[in-house]
Design a protein around this motif. Sequence first.
Motif, PDB file in Angstrom:
ATOM      1  N   LEU A   1     -14.926 -16.482 -39.655  1.00  0.00           N
ATOM      2  CA  LEU A   1     -14.780 -16.845 -38.134  1.00  0.00           C
ATOM      3  C   LEU A   1     -13.755 -18.206 -39.261  1.00  0.00           C
ATOM      4  CD1 LEU A   1     -17.987 -18.664 -36.099  1.00  0.00           C
ATOM      5  CD2 LEU A   1     -15.225 -17.172 -35.586  1.00  0.00           C
ATOM      6  N   SER A   2     -13.704 -18.211 -40.546  1.00  0.00           N
ATOM      7  CA  SER A   2     -12.782 -19.320 -40.717  1.00  0.00           C
ATOM      8  C   SER A   2     -11.591 -18.959 -41.533  1.00  0.00           C
ATOM      9  CB  SER A   2     -13.685 -19.785 -42.453  1.00  0.00           C
ATOM     10  OG  SER A   2     -14.296 -18.949 -43.330  1.00  0.00           O
ATOM     11  N   GLY A   3     -11.164 -17.741 -41.437  1.00  0.00           N
ATOM     12  CA  GLY A   3     -10.114 -16.722 -42.071  1.00  0.00           C
ATOM     13  C   GLY A   3      -9.921 -16.505 -40.914  1.00  0.00           C
ATOM     14  N   CYS A   4     -10.007 -16.687 -39.675  1.00  0.00           N
ATOM     15  CA  CYS A   4      -9.176 -16.426 -38.643  1.00  0.00           C
ATOM     16  C   CYS A   4      -8.036 -17.228 -38.336  1.00  0.00           C
ATOM     17  CB  CYS A   4     -10.479 -15.846 -37.345  1.00  0.00           C
ATOM     18  SG  CYS A   4     -11.181 -14.477 -37.391  1.00  0.00           S
ATOM     19  N   PHE A   5      -8.074 -18.488 -38.550  1.00  0.00           N
ATOM     20  CA  PHE A   5      -7.650 -18.933 -38.222  1.00  0.00           C
ATOM     21  C   PHE A   5      -6.695 -19.615 -38.849  1.00  0.00           C
ATOM     22  CE2 PHE A   5     -10.685 -19.217 -35.660  1.00  0.00           C
ATOM     23  CZ  PHE A   5     -10.388 -19.345 -34.225  1.00  0.00           C
ATOM     24  N   PRO A   6      -4.490 -20.481 -39.402  1.00  0.00           N
ATOM     25  CA  PRO A   6      -4.101 -20.553 -39.914  1.00  0.00           C
ATOM     26  C   PRO A   6      -4.296 -22.246 -40.362  1.00  0.00           C
ATOM     27  CG  PRO A   6      -2.905 -20.267 -38.462  1.00  0.00           C
ATOM     28  CD  PRO A   6      -4.373 -19.534 -37.800  1.00  0.00           C
TER      29      PRO A   6
ATOM     30  N   LEU B   1     -22.331 -23.780 -34.392  1.00  0.00           N
ATOM     31  CA  LEU B   1     -21.419 -23.537 -34.867  1.00  0.00           C
ATOM     32  C   LEU B   1     -20.062 -22.740 -34.736  1.00  0.00           C
ATOM     33  CD1 LEU B   1     -20.613 -22.645 -38.103  1.00  0.00           C
ATOM     34  CD2 LEU B   1     -21.718 -20.292 -37.629  1.00  0.00           C
ATOM     35  N   LEU B   2     -19.990 -22.100 -33.348  1.00  0.00           N
ATOM     36  CA  LEU B   2     -18.849 -21.719 -32.495  1.00  0.00           C
ATOM     37  C   LEU B   2     -18.694 -23.382 -31.467  1.00  0.00           C
ATOM     38  CD1 LEU B   2     -20.611 -17.727 -32.292  1.00  0.00           C
ATOM     39  CD2 LEU B   2     -18.924 -19.218 -33.205  1.00  0.00           C
ATOM     40  N   HIS B   3     -19.654 -23.848 -31.270  1.00  0.00           N
ATOM     41  CA  HIS B   3     -19.597 -24.667 -29.779  1.00  0.00           C
ATOM     42  C   HIS B   3     -17.799 -25.216 -29.383  1.00  0.00           C
ATOM     43  CE1 HIS B   3     -20.166 -28.513 -32.332  1.00  0.00           C
ATOM     44  NE2 HIS B   3     -19.426 -29.073 -31.597  1.00  0.00           N
ATOM     45  N   ASP B   4     -17.476 -25.765 -30.790  1.00  0.00           N
ATOM     46  CA  ASP B   4     -16.118 -25.778 -30.725  1.00  0.00           C
ATOM     47  C   ASP B   4     -14.752 -25.056 -31.227  1.00  0.00           C
ATOM     48  OD1 ASP B   4     -15.976 -28.511 -29.185  1.00  0.00           O
ATOM     49  OD2 ASP B   4     -16.598 -29.354 -31.996  1.00  0.00           O
ATOM     50  N   ILE B   5     -14.896 -23.902 -31.030  1.00  0.00           N
ATOM     51  CA  ILE B   5     -14.214 -22.742 -31.704  1.00  0.00           C
ATOM     52  C   ILE B   5     -13.246 -22.666 -30.731  1.00  0.00           C
ATOM     53  CG2 ILE B   5     -14.909 -20.848 -30.071  1.00  0.00           C
ATOM     54  CD1 ILE B   5     -14.262 -20.887 -33.674  1.00  0.00           C
ATOM     55  N   GLY B   6     -13.037 -23.154 -29.682  1.00  0.00           N
ATOM     56  CA  GLY B   6     -11.602 -23.376 -28.994  1.00  0.00           C
ATOM     57  C   GLY B   6     -10.528 -24.588 -29.008  1.00  0.00           C
ATOM     58  N   THR B   7     -10.900 -25.032 -29.688  1.00  0.00           N
ATOM     59  CA  THR B   7     -10.177 -26.971 -30.731  1.00  0.00           C
ATOM     60  C   THR B   7      -9.170 -25.756 -31.689  1.00  0.00           C
ATOM     61  OG1 THR B   7     -11.805 -28.012 -30.778  1.00  0.00           O
ATOM     62  CG2 THR B   7     -10.095 -27.864 -32.007  1.00  0.00           C
ATOM     63  N   LEU B   8      -9.914 -24.764 -32.140  1.00  0.00           N
ATOM     64  CA  LEU B   8      -8.973 -24.275 -33.831  1.00  0.00           C
ATOM     65  C   LEU B   8      -8.046 -23.500 -32.272  1.00  0.00           C
ATOM     66  CD1 LEU B   8     -11.485 -22.440 -36.194  1.00  0.00           C
ATOM     67  CD2 LEU B   8      -9.692 -24.863 -35.863  1.00  0.00           C
ATOM     68  N   VAL B   9      -8.051 -22.878 -31.515  1.00  0.00           N
ATOM     69  CA  VAL B   9      -7.453 -22.017 -30.496  1.00  0.00           C
ATOM     70  C   VAL B   9      -5.839 -22.534 -30.788  1.00  0.00           C
ATOM     71  CG1 VAL B   9      -6.719 -20.279 -28.752  1.00  0.00           C
ATOM     72  CG2 VAL B   9      -9.174 -20.358 -29.989  1.00  0.00           C
ATOM     73  N   LEU B  10      -6.446 -23.825 -29.986  1.00  0.00           N
ATOM     74  CA  LEU B  10      -4.951 -24.705 -29.706  1.00  0.00           C
ATOM     75  C   LEU B  10      -4.509 -25.257 -30.309  1.00  0.00           C
ATOM     76  CD1 LEU B  10      -7.598 -26.750 -26.591  1.00  0.00           C
ATOM     77  CD2 LEU B  10      -5.707 -25.976 -26.795  1.00  0.00           C
ATOM     78  N   VAL B  11      -5.390 -25.755 -32.460  1.00  0.00           N
ATOM     79  CA  VAL B  11      -4.653 -26.643 -32.975  1.00  0.00           C
ATOM     80  C   VAL B  11      -3.844 -25.348 -33.463  1.00  0.00           C
ATOM     81  CG1 VAL B  11      -4.699 -26.565 -35.537  1.00  0.00           C
ATOM     82  CG2 VAL B  11      -6.489 -28.042 -33.789  1.00  0.00           C
ATOM     83  N   SER B  12      -4.092 -23.893 -33.300  1.00  0.00           N
ATOM     84  CA  SER B  12      -3.678 -23.000 -34.248  1.00  0.00           C
ATOM     85  C   SER B  12      -2.062 -22.502 -33.155  1.00  0.00           C
ATOM     86  CB  SER B  12      -3.825 -21.783 -34.874  1.00  0.00           C
ATOM     87  OG  SER B  12      -4.519 -20.814 -33.346  1.00  0.00           O
ATOM     88  N   LYS B  13      -2.261 -22.601 -32.191  1.00  0.00           N
ATOM     89  CA  LYS B  13      -0.482 -21.722 -31.478  1.00  0.00           C
ATOM     90  C   LYS B  13       0.058 -23.126 -30.177  1.00  0.00           C
ATOM     91  CE  LYS B  13      -2.049 -17.963 -31.709  1.00  0.00           C
ATOM     92  NZ  LYS B  13      -1.637 -16.706 -32.344  1.00  0.00           N
ATOM     93  N   HIS B  14      -0.841 -23.546 -30.188  1.00  0.00           N
ATOM     94  CA  HIS B  14      -0.076 -25.636 -30.388  1.00  0.00           C
ATOM     95  C   HIS B  14      -0.566 -26.324 -31.053  1.00  0.00           C
ATOM     96  CE1 HIS B  14       0.495 -22.556 -26.109  1.00  0.00           C
ATOM     97  NE2 HIS B  14      -1.096 -22.762 -26.328  1.00  0.00           N
TER      98      HIS B  14
END
Length: 280
Positions: free
Chosen positions: A93-98, A140-153
């Motif tokens: 997971l740590s490698g999926c997001f810039p 571990l996964l509960h806030d994973i949506g935050t990384l989508v928002l951070v990386s895409k917006h």
Amino acid sequence: MYTISTQQIIEDVQDLPTLPAVVMEILNNIDKEDVDTHELADKVAHDSALTAKTLKQANSAYYSTMVKVTTIQQAISLLGLVTVRQIIISAALSGCFPENNCSGFSHKNFWRHSNLVAIVARILARRLKFNQEVAYTAGLLHDIGTLVLVSKHSTEYAAALLWQQENTATQLHAERHVLGTDHAAVGEALAQEWNFSEQMIQAIAGHHHPERPGAGFLASIVHVANGITHALGPSGTQSYTPPEINGVSWESSGLDQQALDEVLEEAKTEFLKLEQDIAI
């Protein structure tokens, strides 16, 4: 206000790199114990980047093995299957997001908080006789949506963080005010895109509102674990106002003052170990 539409969220999660097949297999069979460890080790070994990240974490101060771990099979022998599966998931997971693309957001602190919630969720699950590995993974996964928002917006999310600080708001409130959506909704979309189990999808979607229909008991465990983590002090998130714990979820946890004190003490011990691990 910058409104992120449902269609935009779908496009965002579809645009992300997919998890390695072996990680998806682990996630979809996280509650199974009859796993061929040699087969698992061979599958991970075929992904050199995942192997390197997994071994780096396995050799970190948090796990403190007496010898240097050099193979996935050795890691399983020394640390156990449950621990190594959790390390593999975290490493993937740590490698999926810039990283470092959003002003005011720390990926290191994000993963620190996620790991802390996972630890508390595991402690609660053991007390409640719920599958500990499932609870840990959901934490571990509960806030994973935050990384989508951070990386895409990233620009818009930086604005949300600033608004949160200026208005002493919760993360959820700031996201909804500035972005028109929140990390739980985005996390649900990502979990669906990645074909997580329905139980895991609902836990991610409902970890702030476990009372929502269909959320399930796992969502309550993660919700309470998240609240306890914030209560223990700064957890690495930008939540200037900590989230409240839902009364029904708190009751379902069965924690009286003595039990809560015991959970806090055990969690603090785990947290201190985690703090020594510069990899997190």
